[in-house]
Design a protein around this motif. Structure first.
Motif, PDB file in Angstrom:
ATOM      1  N   PRO A   1       0.801  -1.238   0.000  1.00 39.12           N
ATOM      2  CA  PRO A   1       0.000   0.000   0.000  1.00 39.12           C
ATOM      3  C   PRO A   1       0.825   1.275   0.000  1.00 39.12           C
ATOM      4  N   PHE A   2       1.886   1.318   0.786  1.00 36.84           N
ATOM      5  CA  PHE A   2       2.671   2.551   0.865  1.00 36.84           C
ATOM      6  C   PHE A   2       3.393   2.839  -0.448  1.00 36.84           C
ATOM      7  N   SER A   3       3.857   1.811  -1.112  1.00 39.24           N
ATOM      8  CA  SER A   3       4.488   2.001  -2.419  1.00 39.24           C
ATOM      9  C   SER A   3       3.473   2.470  -3.449  1.00 39.24           C
ATOM     10  N   VAL A   4       2.255   1.957  -3.346  1.00 36.05           N
ATOM     11  CA  VAL A   4       1.198   2.375  -4.262  1.00 36.05           C
ATOM     12  C   VAL A   4       0.877   3.855  -4.061  1.00 36.05           C
ATOM     13  N   VAL A   5       0.789   4.271  -2.796  1.00 32.60           N
ATOM     14  CA  VAL A   5       0.527   5.683  -2.506  1.00 32.60           C
ATOM     15  C   VAL A   5       1.639   6.554  -3.064  1.00 32.60           C
ATOM     16  N   GLN A   6       2.877   6.127  -2.877  1.00 32.60           N
ATOM     17  CA  GLN A   6       4.022   6.896  -3.339  1.00 32.60           C
ATOM     18  C   GLN A   6       4.048   7.007  -4.861  1.00 32.60           C
ATOM     19  N   SER A   7       3.679   5.931  -5.543  1.00 33.42           N
ATOM     20  CA  SER A   7       3.763   5.903  -7.001  1.00 33.42           C
ATOM     21  C   SER A   7       2.572   6.556  -7.684  1.00 33.42           C
ATOM     22  N   TYR A   8       1.389   6.440  -7.071  1.00 33.66           N
ATOM     23  CA  TYR A   8       0.173   6.864  -7.766  1.00 33.66           C
ATOM     24  C   TYR A   8      -0.613   7.953  -7.038  1.00 33.66           C
ATOM     25  N   GLY A   9      -0.168   8.357  -5.853  1.00 37.10           N
ATOM     26  CA  GLY A   9      -0.930   9.337  -5.076  1.00 37.10           C
ATOM     27  C   GLY A   9      -1.147  10.649  -5.796  1.00 37.10           C
ATOM     28  N   GLY A  10      -0.203  11.059  -6.627  1.00 36.42           N
ATOM     29  CA  GLY A  10      -0.329  12.321  -7.349  1.00 36.42           C
ATOM     30  C   GLY A  10      -1.497  12.364  -8.313  1.00 36.42           C
ATOM     31  N   PHE A  11      -1.994  11.198  -8.700  1.00 38.29           N
ATOM     32  CA  PHE A  11      -3.121  11.165  -9.634  1.00 38.29           C
ATOM     33  C   PHE A  11      -4.416  11.670  -8.990  1.00 38.29           C
ATOM     34  N   ALA A  12      -4.445  11.753  -7.675  1.00 40.95           N
ATOM     35  CA  ALA A  12      -5.638  12.288  -7.006  1.00 40.95           C
ATOM     36  C   ALA A  12      -5.877  13.736  -7.426  1.00 40.95           C
ATOM     37  N   PHE A  13      -4.793  14.515  -7.513  1.00 39.26           N
ATOM     38  CA  PHE A  13      -4.928  15.915  -7.939  1.00 39.26           C
ATOM     39  C   PHE A  13      -5.429  15.984  -9.376  1.00 39.26           C
ATOM     40  N   LEU A  14      -4.921  15.097 -10.232  1.00 45.12           N
ATOM     41  CA  LEU A  14      -5.398  15.051 -11.613  1.00 45.12           C
ATOM     42  C   LEU A  14      -6.893  14.770 -11.662  1.00 45.12           C
ATOM     43  N   GLY A  15      -7.358  13.859 -10.803  1.00 46.45           N
ATOM     44  CA  GLY A  15      -8.779  13.541 -10.765  1.00 46.45           C
ATOM     45  C   GLY A  15      -9.627  14.732 -10.361  1.00 46.45           C
ATOM     46  N   VAL A  16      -9.159  15.497  -9.387  1.00 44.48           N
ATOM     47  CA  VAL A  16      -9.889  16.689  -8.950  1.00 44.48           C
ATOM     48  C   VAL A  16      -9.999  17.693 -10.098  1.00 44.48           C
ATOM     49  N   VAL A  17      -8.854  17.981 -10.732  1.00 43.23           N
ATOM     50  CA  VAL A  17      -8.839  18.967 -11.820  1.00 43.23           C
ATOM     51  C   VAL A  17      -9.727  18.521 -12.975  1.00 43.23           C
ATOM     52  N   GLY A  18      -9.579  17.259 -13.381  1.00 40.57           N
ATOM     53  CA  GLY A  18     -10.374  16.760 -14.494  1.00 40.57           C
ATOM     54  C   GLY A  18     -11.862  16.801 -14.212  1.00 40.57           C
ATOM     55  N   ALA A  19     -12.252  16.418 -13.004  1.00 43.66           N
ATOM     56  CA  ALA A  19     -13.678  16.398 -12.659  1.00 43.66           C
ATOM     57  C   ALA A  19     -14.256  17.794 -12.533  1.00 43.66           C
ATOM     58  N   VAL A  20     -13.482  18.735 -12.019  1.00 43.15           N
ATOM     59  CA  VAL A  20     -13.972  20.115 -11.927  1.00 43.15           C
ATOM     60  C   VAL A  20     -14.236  20.667 -13.322  1.00 43.15           C
TER      61      VAL A  20
ATOM     62  N   ALA B   1      -7.958  -3.137 -20.102  1.00 49.57           N
ATOM     63  CA  ALA B   1      -6.841  -2.202 -20.199  1.00 49.57           C
ATOM     64  C   ALA B   1      -6.842  -1.145 -19.100  1.00 49.57           C
ATOM     65  N   VAL B   2      -7.770  -1.225 -18.160  1.00 49.53           N
ATOM     66  CA  VAL B   2      -7.852  -0.215 -17.100  1.00 49.53           C
ATOM     67  C   VAL B   2      -6.643  -0.322 -16.167  1.00 49.53           C
ATOM     68  N   VAL B   3      -5.997   0.794 -15.895  1.00 46.66           N
ATOM     69  CA  VAL B   3      -4.898   0.846 -14.919  1.00 46.66           C
ATOM     70  C   VAL B   3      -5.542   1.179 -13.567  1.00 46.66           C
ATOM     71  N   TRP B   4      -5.836   0.144 -12.794  1.00 44.10           N
ATOM     72  CA  TRP B   4      -6.655   0.318 -11.598  1.00 44.10           C
ATOM     73  C   TRP B   4      -5.964   1.112 -10.505  1.00 44.10           C
ATOM     74  N   GLN B   5      -4.638   1.065 -10.429  1.00 41.68           N
ATOM     75  CA  GLN B   5      -3.945   1.853  -9.403  1.00 41.68           C
ATOM     76  C   GLN B   5      -4.152   3.353  -9.640  1.00 41.68           C
ATOM     77  N   VAL B   6      -4.161   3.750 -10.915  1.00 43.72           N
ATOM     78  CA  VAL B   6      -4.420   5.152 -11.239  1.00 43.72           C
ATOM     79  C   VAL B   6      -5.854   5.514 -10.874  1.00 43.72           C
ATOM     80  N   VAL B   7      -6.794   4.619 -11.190  1.00 41.43           N
ATOM     81  CA  VAL B   7      -8.200   4.868 -10.901  1.00 41.43           C
ATOM     82  C   VAL B   7      -8.438   4.990  -9.400  1.00 41.43           C
ATOM     83  N   LEU B   8      -7.703   4.221  -8.606  1.00 43.55           N
ATOM     84  CA  LEU B   8      -7.882   4.252  -7.157  1.00 43.55           C
ATOM     85  C   LEU B   8      -7.699   5.663  -6.611  1.00 43.55           C
ATOM     86  N   PHE B   9      -6.722   6.388  -7.136  1.00 39.76           N
ATOM     87  CA  PHE B   9      -6.449   7.734  -6.625  1.00 39.76           C
ATOM     88  C   PHE B   9      -7.150   8.810  -7.449  1.00 39.76           C
TER      89      PHE B   9
END
Length: 298
Positions: free
Chosen positions: A24-43, A244-252
């Protein structure tokens, strides 16, 4: 009053999904930044009626994602953000505009566009496999960026052309025969394009409604709800067939998209429609141009 318990449940579910990851911690480190992308895209998506793919597709392209993964992952993220936005807009309609004549076209507009959009999406996704004569409808995923670039530029020009219409003070209050015929056609074609690019139907319907003289905010709300139905219709293909879904990206990014979908309505109500359209049109034009071969440095 009821939002906080639901948000708490979503947060608990999200943490449960994160806990199922091997590291989990490695996943957060690698993909956590995508959360900001999700916010921007959804807005952007829920404040303008455009799908979040307008943001996600070029970003994932720059990261070197495979074309199939770009489309599939974009759809999965939008299932989170567009659903949150659609619920938020529906609650706004039910609580403040259900008796407003300028909004009475919303339910009928959804009835006209949702079935047509879903038909277009499913025809593009499954038609070529079922009937060889329809193979061209599957599109060419290897030309994703060219198609996205051309569509985005055309969309940006349509947005700019519709800006003078935003200054109207009188809006249409019902759908005439022209809209009854044209809206399903626009949604059907938009559904096909959405299956190819993960964007299309919301943008096309919103621009059509604005050009026809409907209330701008109502047009955005309808486009967001239509997009939510559309991305849910499209995601099954990518979960079960393309895989083809990259689920780790979708998680954040999906978690960020839910937040963006909830706050986007406030963005629309805080700024004038003209400024929103000008900013969004310029953004789409730049992203579209970057997708053309002459500007694409990849």
């Amino acid at each position: 009053m009821f939002r906080k318990p639901w948000l708490c449940l979503l947060a608990i579910a999200w943490m449960g999904l994160l806990a199922t990851q091997t590291h989990p911690f490695s996943v957060v480190q690698s993909y956590g930044g995508f959360a900001f992308l999700g916010v921007v895209g959804a807005v952007f998506a829920n404040a303008t009626g455009a799908g979040g793919g307008v943001v996600f597709v070029p970003f994932f392209n720059q990261l070197g994602f495979a074309p199939a993964a770009i489309i599939a992952t974009s759809f999965a993220i939008q299932c989170c953000g567009m659903t949150a936005g659609a619920i938020t807009w529906w609650r706004y309609y039910r609580h403040q505009h259900v008796t407003n004549p300028q909004w009475k076209s919303l339910p009928s507009g959804l009835l006209l566009t949702v079935p047509a959009s879903l038909s277009g999406i499913w025809l593009a996704q499954y038609g070529g496999t079922t009937l060889p004569v329809l193979a061209a409808l599957k599109g060419n995923v290897d030309h994703l960026h060219l198609g996205f670039g051309v569509f985005s530029i055309v969309l940006a020009l349509a947005i700019f052309a519709s800006i003078p219409l935003l200054k109207r003070t009188h809006f249409r209050t019902f759908s005439g025969r022209c809209d009854t015929v044209c809206l399903p056609v626009v949604a059907f074609l938009g559904g096909i394009i959405t299956a190819w690019l993960s964007v299309g139907v919301g943008e096309m319907v919103a621009v059509y409604l604005i050009i026809r003289g409907f209330n701008v905010t109502m047009a955005i709300a309808l486009a967001v709800m239509l997009s939510a139905f559309s991305v849910w219709a499209a995601i099954a293909y990518h979960v079960l067939i393309s895989e083809a879904v990259v689920w780790q990206v979708v998680l954040f990014a999906g978690a960020g998209a839910i937040i963006g979908g909830i706050v986007a309505k406030r963005v629309v109500l805080a700024f004038s429609p003209v400024r929103l359209k000008m900013f969004f049109g310029a953004w789409v034009l730049i992203l579209g141009a970057s997708g053309l071969p002459v500007f694409n440095l990849n």
